[in-house]
Design a protein around this motif. Structure first.
Motif, mmCIF file in Angstrom:
data_model
loop_
_atom_site.group_PDB
_atom_site.id
_atom_site.type_symbol
_atom_site.label_atom_id
_atom_site.label_comp_id
_atom_site.label_asym_id
_atom_site.label_seq_id
_atom_site.Cartn_x
_atom_site.Cartn_y
_atom_site.Cartn_z
ATOM 1 N N UNK A 1 0.844 -1.207 0.000
ATOM 2 C CA UNK A 1 0.000 0.000 0.000
ATOM 3 C C UNK A 1 0.875 1.251 0.000
ATOM 4 N N UNK A 2 1.988 1.195 0.732
ATOM 5 C CA UNK A 2 2.921 2.319 0.730
ATOM 6 C C UNK A 2 3.610 2.443 -0.625
ATOM 7 N N UNK A 3 3.887 1.308 -1.242
ATOM 8 C CA UNK A 3 4.505 1.314 -2.564
ATOM 9 C C UNK A 3 3.645 2.109 -3.555
ATOM 10 N N UNK A 4 2.344 1.951 -3.449
ATOM 11 C CA UNK A 4 1.438 2.633 -4.374
ATOM 12 C C UNK A 4 1.529 4.147 -4.249
ATOM 13 N N UNK A 5 2.084 4.651 -3.141
ATOM 14 C CA UNK A 5 2.202 6.089 -2.928
ATOM 15 C C UNK A 5 3.540 6.644 -3.396
ATOM 16 N N UNK A 6 4.430 5.770 -3.872
ATOM 17 C CA UNK A 6 5.749 6.224 -4.311
ATOM 18 C C UNK A 6 5.634 7.126 -5.538
ATOM 19 N N UNK A 7 6.587 8.046 -5.724
ATOM 20 C CA UNK A 7 6.562 8.902 -6.912
ATOM 21 C C UNK A 7 6.620 8.065 -8.180
ATOM 22 N N UNK A 8 5.867 8.502 -9.178
ATOM 23 C CA UNK A 8 5.738 7.759 -10.423
ATOM 24 C C UNK A 8 6.323 8.574 -11.571
ATOM 25 N N UNK A 9 7.185 7.946 -12.366
ATOM 26 C CA UNK A 9 7.834 8.650 -13.472
ATOM 27 C C UNK A 9 6.830 9.106 -14.523
#
Length: 258
Positions: free
Chosen positions: A146-154
């Motif tokens: 769930x935290x991964x889904x909040x990571x910045x996205x290129x």
């Protein structure tokens, strides 16, 4: 009867386009002047409105011609087919949009080096698309995913992602001329820590795990992350350690590197 120039003025369709419609048999004029100029009736104008209406729904001219001339045209089938085509086209355009956003982000990260960004993204695009998902599920638990889904996205347009990308671009830029202890570098590190606290509260353990994976070229590749040279990551870690020892003397400061 209405002169072709007046039709063009009223409809904002060029004379050239009207002539082309006539040539392909889509909209033939009802009459012509002695000088050969096309004249259109009210029925012609109504047909022109239909043509423009169907064009607005994405139909090609040949398809519109069939719709207007074929008495056996199946409207339900035709409309369903067109809707399917539009949806497929939307998906294709969305993929193109994401690719363009990713390339723009890559160029920002690479400090304007377009060729390097292109080559890295070509390499990413050639990877097995299912591998990152499987590797993430192997490395992270449900709460961490769930935290991964909040990571910045290129390929994202969210301001938070764009700021992360810009901050990373600054680190790469400063590495060429500044020591990790430089105040301008520490300003970037400080902002990274602030953003981490804002976006990942209580997420230090996840960030530390992610950072260790990020430092591994193999793990980063398996996660489908944008390639960053190990030297850049080492420089960022040095800057972070120096900043932490200065800003938080005697404290153990965890995380801080997304």
């Amino acid at each position: 009867m209405i002169h072709i120039n007046e039709v063009a003025k009223q409809t904002e369709i060029t004379v050239r386009t009207l002539r082309y419609y006539d040539q392909i048999g889509l909209l033939e004029c009802s009459s012509k002047t002695q000088g050969g100029h096309r004249l259109y009736s009210d029925e012609d104008l109504q047909k022109l409105q239909q043509i423009q209406f169907y064009k607005s729904m994405g139909y090609r001219l040949q398809e519109i011609k069939e719709m207007l001339t074929d008495p056996d045209w199946n409207w339900t089938t035709g409309l369903v087919n067109q809707l399917t085509y539009i949806r497929e086209e939307q998906a294709r355009l969305k993929e193109m949009e994401l690719s363009l956003r990713t390339l723009l982000s890559g160029i920002t990260v690479e400090g304007g080096n377009e060729e390097q960004a292109v080559q890295k993204l070509i390499k990413l695009s050639m990877q097995d698309k299912s591998r990152p998902k499987h590797f993430k599920e192997k490395m992270f638990n449900d709460s961490e995913l769930k935290l991964w889904a909040k990571l910045p996205n290129m390929n994202g347009e969210h301001p938070e992602s764009m700021e992360w990308i810009a901050l990373l671009g600054l680190i790469i830029k400063y590495r060429a001329s500044e020591e990790p202890s430089s105040p301008c570098v520490h300003n970037v590190v400080r902002r990274m820590l602030e953003k981490q606290a804002e976006e990942f509260p209580q997420g230090d353990e996840f960030i530390d795990k992610l950072w260790e994976l990020r430092k591994s070229p193999s793990a980063s590749e398996q996660l489908g992350m944008y390639p960053i040279e190990p030297e850049v990551l080492e420089y960022l870690e040095q800057a972070y350690e120096i900043y932490s020892s200065t800003a938080y003397p005697g404290e153990s400061r965890q995380g801080g590197r997304v």
